[in-house]
Design a protein around this motif. Structure first.
Motif, short mmCIF file in Angstrom:
data_model
loop_
_atom_site.label_atom_id
_atom_site.label_comp_id
_atom_site.label_asym_id
_atom_site.label_seq_id
_atom_site.Cartn_x
_atom_site.Cartn_y
_atom_site.Cartn_z
N TRP A 38 51.01 42.79 37.46
CA TRP A 38 50.77 42.02 36.23
C TRP A 38 50.07 42.82 35.13
CZ3 TRP A 38 46.30 39.87 33.84
CH2 TRP A 38 46.57 38.87 32.90
N GLN B 202 51.31 43.93 31.53
CA GLN B 202 50.64 43.55 30.28
C GLN B 202 50.36 44.78 29.42
OE1 GLN B 202 50.35 40.51 29.31
NE2 GLN B 202 50.94 39.56 31.24
N TRP C 281 58.97 43.48 33.19
CA TRP C 281 59.42 42.30 33.93
C TRP C 281 60.89 42.49 34.33
CZ3 TRP C 281 56.10 41.07 29.65
CH2 TRP C 281 54.92 40.42 30.01
N GLU D 86 55.26 39.16 39.03
CA GLU D 86 56.07 38.65 37.92
C GLU D 86 57.30 39.53 37.76
OE1 GLU D 86 53.92 37.73 34.39
OE2 GLU D 86 52.59 36.36 35.46
N TRP E 58 65.21 38.07 33.35
CA TRP E 58 64.24 38.58 32.39
C TRP E 58 64.86 39.53 31.38
CZ3 TRP E 58 59.01 37.30 32.25
CH2 TRP E 58 58.52 36.57 33.34
N HIS F 282 56.54 33.28 40.78
CA HIS F 282 56.33 33.09 39.35
C HIS F 282 57.58 32.49 38.74
CE1 HIS F 282 55.84 34.86 35.08
NE2 HIS F 282 55.03 33.83 35.20
N GLU G 19 58.69 31.84 35.06
CA GLU G 19 58.54 31.88 33.60
C GLU G 19 59.73 31.14 33.03
OE1 GLU G 19 56.24 32.96 31.00
OE2 GLU G 19 57.76 31.58 30.27
N LYS H 146 52.98 30.33 40.10
CA LYS H 146 52.50 30.38 38.71
C LYS H 146 53.68 30.00 37.83
CE LYS H 146 50.98 33.68 35.17
NZ LYS H 146 50.36 34.99 34.90
N VAL I 247 56.33 30.42 27.78
CA VAL I 247 56.27 31.27 26.60
C VAL I 247 57.36 30.85 25.61
CG1 VAL I 247 56.77 33.62 25.82
CG2 VAL I 247 55.23 33.26 27.76
N HIS J 221 50.61 28.33 33.21
CA HIS J 221 50.28 28.99 31.93
C HIS J 221 51.02 28.31 30.78
CE1 HIS J 221 48.15 32.97 32.86
NE2 HIS J 221 47.95 32.13 33.85
N GLU J 222 50.39 28.32 29.63
CA GLU J 222 50.94 27.71 28.40
C GLU J 222 51.17 26.21 28.52
OE1 GLU J 222 52.93 30.61 29.52
OE2 GLU J 222 51.51 31.88 28.47
N GLU K 48 46.08 27.92 32.46
CA GLU K 48 45.61 28.89 31.48
C GLU K 48 44.96 28.10 30.34
OE1 GLU K 48 47.46 32.89 29.56
OE2 GLU K 48 48.57 31.05 29.20
N GLU L 180 44.43 38.54 29.27
CA GLU L 180 45.65 39.29 28.94
C GLU L 180 45.66 39.72 27.47
OE1 GLU L 180 48.42 36.22 30.08
OE2 GLU L 180 48.80 35.66 28.00
C1 NOJ Z 1 52.26 34.58 29.43
C2 NOJ Z 1 51.32 34.41 30.57
O1 NOJ Z 1 50.07 33.97 30.12
C3 NOJ Z 1 51.22 35.75 31.28
O2 NOJ Z 1 50.24 35.68 32.29
C4 NOJ Z 1 52.56 36.14 31.80
O3 NOJ Z 1 52.45 37.42 32.34
C5 NOJ Z 1 53.59 36.15 30.68
N1 NOJ Z 1 53.55 34.95 29.94
C6 NOJ Z 1 55.00 36.31 31.23
O4 NOJ Z 1 55.35 35.19 31.97
#
Ligand code: NOJ
Ligand code: CA
Length: 678
Positions: A308, A312, A318, A349, A355, A390, A392, A420, A424, A458-459, A477, A483
């Motif tokens: 991760w 970042q 990814w 992730e 991705w 994960h 996303e 998780k 986004v 998250h988000e 989050e 991050e």
């Molecule tokens: C935003 C998340 O807060 C972060 O932790 C994650 O790595 C990215 N989105 C990609 O999913």
């Protein structure tokens, strides 16, 4: 407007009564047989300090006010719901009755800040009838650490569904208290927290926290948010008003049935800043656990590492390719590291397909060719490390909902217990915090529980104390987390000291602490982490979460003196005490796990010397293993210097913690063994 008539006018001049325990002291002058319902009713906290008065003014407008020890905190403020037909429930009402109850019980969260929580409150239901014949109730509660109220609209002819454009609810704070706030945004809680006088505050997300001149602290938030839009708070005509997150293209922010209550509007009120953190008000306002009928052993707080931080910092990707982060080889290496250091989770992730381009069309059941999902999960199990999957969604919420059953069934079959999620980007036709999305996040928790999966979201929308009902909501989050230190100008020292008194009050926070290589900037982009190393360790105690990430790279932990503390610090607690606290400035928290105590101390923008007595320890001699800012530690030049000491202490001792700017201290206290004593 209907003429109130003599009977109603009489109601409005009636004297207030006070709810004491379960009995009502009925107002003077009323006959025992037929007491006229008063126009003003008070509910007081069990300790008598806090009072909330519900009243109807001469024009039939419903309102409330709040006092603490006789001092007004919230001046008369409107109550009500603005409906899509142009009417306001609460606009022209009379009181038709009142009902009171009291409660004093304890409950045991599956996990949380304290092993046992007391729910001690008095509740008052004020039954109201509108001039147009419709009826509803205001339900009010007073606890020693706050007050709360909600609207309950029964099923009734002429009001089969509720289309709520907005709430008329106001918070007319007395005077001009200091305020800590997050600018309003319907899609993110990831902005920098700010401070100002409340009169200078703009529109905000909640929680929003205030300090009065007397030292009393008050935090406005909501509890039991379900099938409703999230609340924001906006200044309007010199006072604050609740404003619901709208659904784009729809007049009503909320479309729902009658026969239900709205989320609680909760005001946590405590004599000092630390009291806010110790409060369980929001959890107490939520229903008991909905997923605890049988075995709850699958619900387990976790410390985790992740593929991760590398991503970042753009050292890995990814998406698949030469720099792909989530490879089988790297996952196994991270699992080995975790297992060797008592860390029980690995997040990867980018393990799944989708991705490459838009993130909104991912495939949540197919791994990339270089990632052996069953193999990694099984390898982790063999070492006592759980794989954290994960998802996303890239805000492709429909795509996600189509796959959720198949994905969660697969995860359960493989033995994956942690997930998780992420949202986004923009959600077509919706805001992240609107009614549909609030329902979506709840759906994910429910489906996850069916498959015995714990969720780190998250988000998603802010927490509202639902960890009581869905303890598999391990963390979310809803914060500008660590991050941002990797891909932006970062997080100010003040921001990180506002969080415990605001964002973290709403529930467990996945801030992702534990960066040891503070100045690592592989892209040479002028990035850094805005703390000392010792403060990163303190976060594991000061920030509350059911999922604490050791966010740095294994190679950065390898020779870090902080690793030992990260190994030792537990993910689950039995007791929490705040030893010293000033919003935005400094915080010292002690938490117990079994026989051991841990202390985290941290500062914001200024260096502080903080003294705290060890009276929370039991009798006898304790070994204190301490990690503090060293004499040579400097926020700008030398943030990684840390002083590690081991000493013997008793509960009579007072610790003097000398913390630099954005500095910290983390201590483990364990009972001394005979070997230690020699
Ligand atoms: C935003 C998340 O807060 C972060 O932790 C994650 O790595 C990215 N989105 C990609 O999913
Ligand atoms: Ca985020």
């Amino acid at each position: 407007m209907m003429n109130p008539g003599p009977a109603r006018r009489a109601l409005r001049t009636a004297t207030a009564f006070v709810v004491a325990g379960t009995s009502l002291a009925v107002l003077a002058g009323a006959t025992a047989a037929d007491p006229p319902p008063p126009a003003s009713s008070v509910v007081t906290s069990p300790n008598g300090a806090l009072s909330l008065t519900v009243s109807v003014d001469d024009d039939g407008r419903l309102g409330y006010s709040v006092t603490r020890e006789g001092t007004v905190l919230v001046e008369p403020s409107a109550l009500g719901l603005d409906l899509a037909d142009g009417s306001t429930l609460g606009g022209d009402v009379e009181v038709t009755g009142t009902r009171t109850t009291a409660r004093d019980t304890t409950w045991r969260p599956v996990w949380g800040a304290d092993a046992v929580v007391r729910d001690h409150h008095r509740e008052l239901t004020v039954q109201l009838r509108q001039a147009d014949g419709r009826f509803f109730n205001v339900i009010v509660r007073a606890y020693d650490d706050g007050v709360a109220f909600r609207y309950h609209v029964p099923r009734q002819p002429g009001l089969r569904s509720l289309e709520i454009v907005d709430e008329a609810t106001e918070f007319a704070l007395a005077g001009d208290p200091a305020a800590w706030w997050h600018p309003r945004d319907f899609d993110t809680d990831e902005k920098t927290w700010r401070s100002s006088a409340s009169s200078a505050m703009g529109a905000v997300n909640t929680p929003v926290t205030f300090r009065y001149g007397t030292g009393t602290h008050l935090s406005i938030h909501e509890a039991d948010l379900d099938d409703y839009a999230a609340m924001t708070v906006v200044p309007a005509s010199g006072r604050l008003r609740a404003a619901l997150v709208p659904t784009p293209g729809r007049t009503a922010a909320v479309v729902t049935g009658t026969g239900r209550a709205t989320p609680w509007r909760a005001l946590t009120v405590t004599p000092d800043a630390g009291g806010l953190i110790e409060s369980h008000l929001l959890e107490n306002l939520n229903p008991p656990c909905a997923i605890c009928e049988d075995d709850t052993r699958w619900i387990e707080p976790v410390k985790y590492v992740g593929i991760w931080w590398l991503i970042q910092h753009r050292r890995a990707t990814w998406k698949t390719g030469r720099l792909h982060g989530a490879t089988t080889e790297r996952a196994k290496r991270y699992i080995d590291f975790a297992a060797a250091h008592d860390i029980r989770g690995l997040l990867a992730e980018g393990w799944n397909r989708g991705w490459e381009d838009e993130w909104s069309d991912q495939d949540f059941t197919t791994a990339t060719p270089d990632f052996d999902l069953p193999g990694v999960v099984a390898y982790g199990k063999s070492k006592g490390v759980e794989f954290i999957a994960h998802n996303e969604t890239g805000s492709g919420v429909d795509n996600y909902e189509r796959q959720i059953d198949a994905a969660f069934a697969l995860y359960e079959r493989l033995g994956i217990r942690y997930l998780k999620t992420g949202y986004v980007g923009e959600i077509p036709g919706h805001h992240h915090f609107d009614q549909r999305m609030v329902n979506h996040y709840r759906l994910v928790l429910e489906k996850a529980a069916e498959h015995r999966i714990n969720v780190i979201c998250h988000e998603c929308v802010h927490g509202t104390g639902e960890t009581r009902t869905y303890p598999n909501a391990l963390a979310r989050e809803a914060v500008r987390g660590q991050e941002w230190e990797a891909f932006s100008a970062g997080n100010s020292p003040e921001h990180t000291l506002i969080l415990p008194f605001t964002r973290n009050l709403s529930g467990p926070m996945d801030y992702t602490p534990g960066i040891m290589n503070i100045l690592w900037d592989p892209q040479k982009a002028g990035r850094r982490v805005h703390t000392t190393l010792a403060k990163q360790l303190a976060y594991f105690v000061t920030y509350s979460s059911g999922a604490q990430m050791a966010a740095d790279l294994p190679e950065h932990y390898a020779d870090s003196p902080g690793l030992r503390f990260i190994e030792d610090v537990p993910a689950r607690w039995d007791e929490t005490k705040v030893l010293s606290a000033e919003v935005g400035d400094s915080l010292v928290v002690a938490r117990r796990a079994g026989t051991d105590w841990y202390v985290g101390a941290m500062t914001g923008d200024r260096a502080r010397t903080l003294r705290y007595p060890l009276s929370f320890l039991g009798k006898g001699t304790w070994v204190a293993e301490s990690y503090s800012d060293a004499p040579e530690t400097d926020y700008t030049e030398n943030p990684t210097a840390v002083e590690v000491t081991k000493s013997m202490v008793t509960r009579e001792k007072t610790i003097t913690a000398v913390l630099v700017r954005s500095g910290g201290q983390a201590i483990r206290f364990r009972p001394a063994t005979p070997a230690d004593l020699q």
